[in-house]
Design a protein around this motif. Sequence first.
Motif: not given
Length: 253
Positions: A104-112, A218-220, A222-228
Motif C-alpha cells: 500500500g505504500r505505492c498502491h494506496a487506492g487498492l490498499f484502502a 481504476k475505480e472498478a 478498487e471496488a474489486g479489491h474491496a470485493f464489492d
Amino acid sequence: MYSIDPCLRFGVLVALAALAGLDARPARAQDHCADCHFARAGATANPHLEDWRSSRHAASGIGCSACHGGDPAAVDEFEAHRGVLNSAAAASSTHFQRLPATCGRCHAGLFAAYRQSPHWALLEAGTAGVPQCSTCHGETASRTLQPGSLAGRCSPCHSATAKWPMPEELERGRGVVAGFRELRDQSRKVASRLRRVDSDARRHELEAALLAADALLKEAAEAGHAFDYDASEALIVRAFAAYRELLTDLGRP
C-alpha cells in the motif's frame, strides 16, 4: 464532443498533475541488492529473483529494499541487511499480515479498498490462509490475476462445502476479473489508435476522454479489491461504454 463527469474531470486533472511531477522525484540510491543476490545465486535459479527480474517492479526500478528494507547502497553484507527480517517474523514488512500495508505504500487506492473487505478484518485477527496481495499477484512477479485461476485460490474457503460457502460469488468474481482484462485491452487499443490522430486538438480531446475511461477502470479495480462486486460490475459496464464510444469514433478516418 465528449461529456466528462465533473468528478472524473477532477481525477483527470489530478492524474495529469501527478504525471507532470514525475521528473521531480528524487533519484533512487544505487541498489546493489539484486546484483549481489544474482551473483551469489550463480548457476542456481532462484524463482524469487527471477520473478522479480521479469516483473513490472523491476522495470519500474522498484528493488528489493522497497519491500524488505535494508540499505540498497551498502556493499557490506551486514550493513546491507541491517533491519531486514525473515517473512515469518511478525515484525517483518513482508509478513503475511503486514504485506498489504507494505504494498500500500505505492498502491494506496487498492490498499484502502482492501481494508474495506471482510478479508482485511480476518487478516488483522491473524486468521491463517486469508488472501492478501501475494495470494493473487505473486510475491515479486506482480502478475495479473487470471479468471481461470480464481477458483483455485478462493474455493478452499468459499466452495459449497467450505467454511464460508459462496460458490455464486466465485462466478461473479470470474466475471469481474475477465471484465478487468478486457477493459485493459480496450484501453490499449484506444491508446494505439490515438497515436494515429493527426489533429492536435482532436487528439487532446480524445486523450482526456481516455483518461476518464481509465479512471472508471481504476475505480472498478478498487471496488474489486474491496470485493464489492455490485459496485465493480456497474463501473465495468460504464467503462465498457466509454471505451466503445472512443473506439467507434477512432474508427472514423
